[in-house]
Design an enzyme around this catalytic site. Structure first.
Site, short mmCIF file in Angstrom:
data_model
loop_
_atom_site.label_atom_id
_atom_site.label_comp_id
_atom_site.label_asym_id
_atom_site.label_seq_id
_atom_site.Cartn_x
_atom_site.Cartn_y
_atom_site.Cartn_z
CG HIS A 156 -0.17 0.10 2.54
ND1 HIS A 156 0.68 -0.89 2.98
CD2 HIS A 156 -0.11 1.07 3.48
CE1 HIS A 156 1.18 -0.54 4.14
NE2 HIS A 156 0.74 0.64 4.47
CB CYS A 157 3.94 2.18 1.37
SG CYS A 157 3.09 2.29 2.96
CB ILE A 158 7.00 1.06 -2.30
CG1 ILE A 158 7.56 0.94 -0.88
CG2 ILE A 158 8.12 1.46 -3.24
CD1 ILE A 158 8.65 -0.10 -0.74
#
Length: 447
Positions: free
Chosen positions: A277-279
């Site tokens: 969900h981030c990078i």
């Protein structure tokens, strides 16, 4: 003469005495661990979510997040310190409200803040003087000030005067057994001096280390910087993999040797693409915001291009391996993808490159299935609706031999790699899973 306490002093006192009631909106990979951590530090916590199935699971003492064992969940529920609900009217009972909702991208890679804005609208319905409202969702610098505050101030209440506003970026790392919510240093910032004090007091009561910064925009930038750093370095090593591959050099051996240098180098590893969900998402929040200042973000955009191209590169290598070693076209081949989750030993499939790999294999006429010890069935996703409902194939000699090739996309520890090496006609390994385990074979190829 009696001196009346200010709203901030009243809330500070309630936090110090553990009498403040906290609310956490969004009970996913970030919100549920945070809610339990806050409850374990002595606060009463109400968790809010729009998904009634999560509430049913919590009420039954059944955790759906690996970082929160069932026993811990039921323990805090039994003590009366944690409860969950879909009734957002209960936000009125909360002294502190923490927002932990998704911040995805649109198909044009623009920020989708709809979850934040809808949540703020719900908070505004019950907003009262003296509350602390905290955003934890990852977003571009300025969101707390430019998006959250105006929605809440439509009530007529003012930030830093009537209610208090802060930002603290989440730093969860699913599957990481060395760090937990309470042990990961927490960056905090407030809209004004009083909000900053409240942020330090609240998070300082729940986690071991608090790192104050000067503004909410700075705190928002901290989170983006952390993930941009990772995205750019992963893109670099992915690009090196392609170059060294053409030269006959093993990128894994290169990285393992390079990391022996005790200074000036940090190892990053290649893979079949970015997930989580981030990078894959966070860097583009900054590229979008930078357009407002007419400034380019070439490193970020180039990293995005390289990382996004990796699934296609892997499928190309797979097709080449099938042709050379089996004399068979990908369009006539059956491929078993090992690992649907985006990283090892977790059930999280958000933005997983495995989904893209399956799609690309089938676009080229091949047939693809998957095995994942942590993901029994592909749930509904926004981009891969056609894959919904497919189930994990069991790893048996008969089932593996029914496929022409095995593609290692995620190197879960629970997979029997030695058995795969014996059974599979061809293995394409994007994670160096076999070499790291000392398992060799003529038809185990790195990609």
């Amino acid at each position: 003469m009696t001196v009346l306490s200010s709203p901030s002093e009243t809330l500070l006192s309630k936090i110090a005495d553990r009498n403040a009631h906290a609310g956490v909106i969004g009970l996913g990979y970030v919100g549920l661990p945070l809610a339990i951590t806050v409850a374990r530090s002595g606060f009463a916590v109400t968790g809010f979510d729009i998904d009634p199935e999560k509430i049913v699971a919590i009420d039954a003492g059944r955790s759906y997040i690996e970082a929160v064992p069932d026993a811990v969940l039921t323990g805090e529920t039994a003590k009366g310190r944690f409860r969950a609900t879909t009734d957002f009217g209960r936000l009125a009972d909360c002294d502190i409200v923490v927002i932990c909702v998704p911040t995805p991208l649109t198909k044009y890679r623009d920020p989708d803040l709809s979850f934040i804005t809808k949540t703020c609208d719900r908070i505004a319905e019950t907003l009262r003087p003296g509350q602390l409202i905290v955003l934890e969702s990852t977003t571009y610098p300025g969101t707390t000030d430019e998006v959250v505050r105006p929605i809440l101030e439509k009530t007529g209440l003012k930030s830093a005067k009537d209610f208090f506003l802060g930002f603290s970026p989440e730093r969860e790392d699913p599957g990481n057994r060395d760090f937990h919510t309470s042990s990961i240093p927490k960056v905090v910032a407030g809209d004004g001096a009083e909000a900053a004090k409240l942020m330090e007091a609240f998070y300082g009561a729940a986690v071991q280390t608090v790192v104050p910064v000067s503004s909410t925009a700075t705190a928002e930038a901290v989170k983006l910087t952390e993930n941009i750093f990772r995205a750019v370095n992963i893109a670099l090593v992915n690009e090196l993999k392609v170059v060294y591959e053409a030269m006959g050099i093993d990128i894994w051996e290169v990285v393992d040797a390079a990391k022996t240098k005790p200074f000036g180098y940090m190892p990053f590893y290649p893979g079949p693409g970015l997930g989580g969900h981030c990078i894959p998402i966070d860097p583009f929040y900054l590229t979008w915001k930078s357009r407002e200042y007419e400034l380019p973000t070439r490193f970020i955009e180039l990293a995005g291009e390289i990382n996004s191209a990796m699934p296609r590169h892997v499928v190309g290598r797979l097709a080449e391996a099938l042709d050379i070693h089996l004399g068979k076209a990908l369009s006539r081949s059956r491929v078993l993808v090992i690992g649907l989750a985006y990283k090892k030993n977790v059930p999280d499939i958000r933005e997983s490159p495995s989904l893209k790999l399956i799609e690309l294999i089938e676009e080229r006429g091949g047939s693809a299935a998957y095995h994942d010890p942590h993901v029994a069935e592909i749930p509904r996703t926004r981009e891969y609706m056609a894959l919904k409902g497919r189930q994990s194939v069991p790893l048996t000699e008969q089932s593996v031999k029914a496929f022409d090739a095995v593609l290692i996309a995620t190197d879960h520890d629970a997979v029997d790699y030695a058995a795969l090496a014996r059974w599979a006609p061809l293995i394409v390994d994007t994670r160096n899973a076999f070499a790291r385990r000392g398992i060799a074979g003529q038809t185990i190829l790195k990609a």
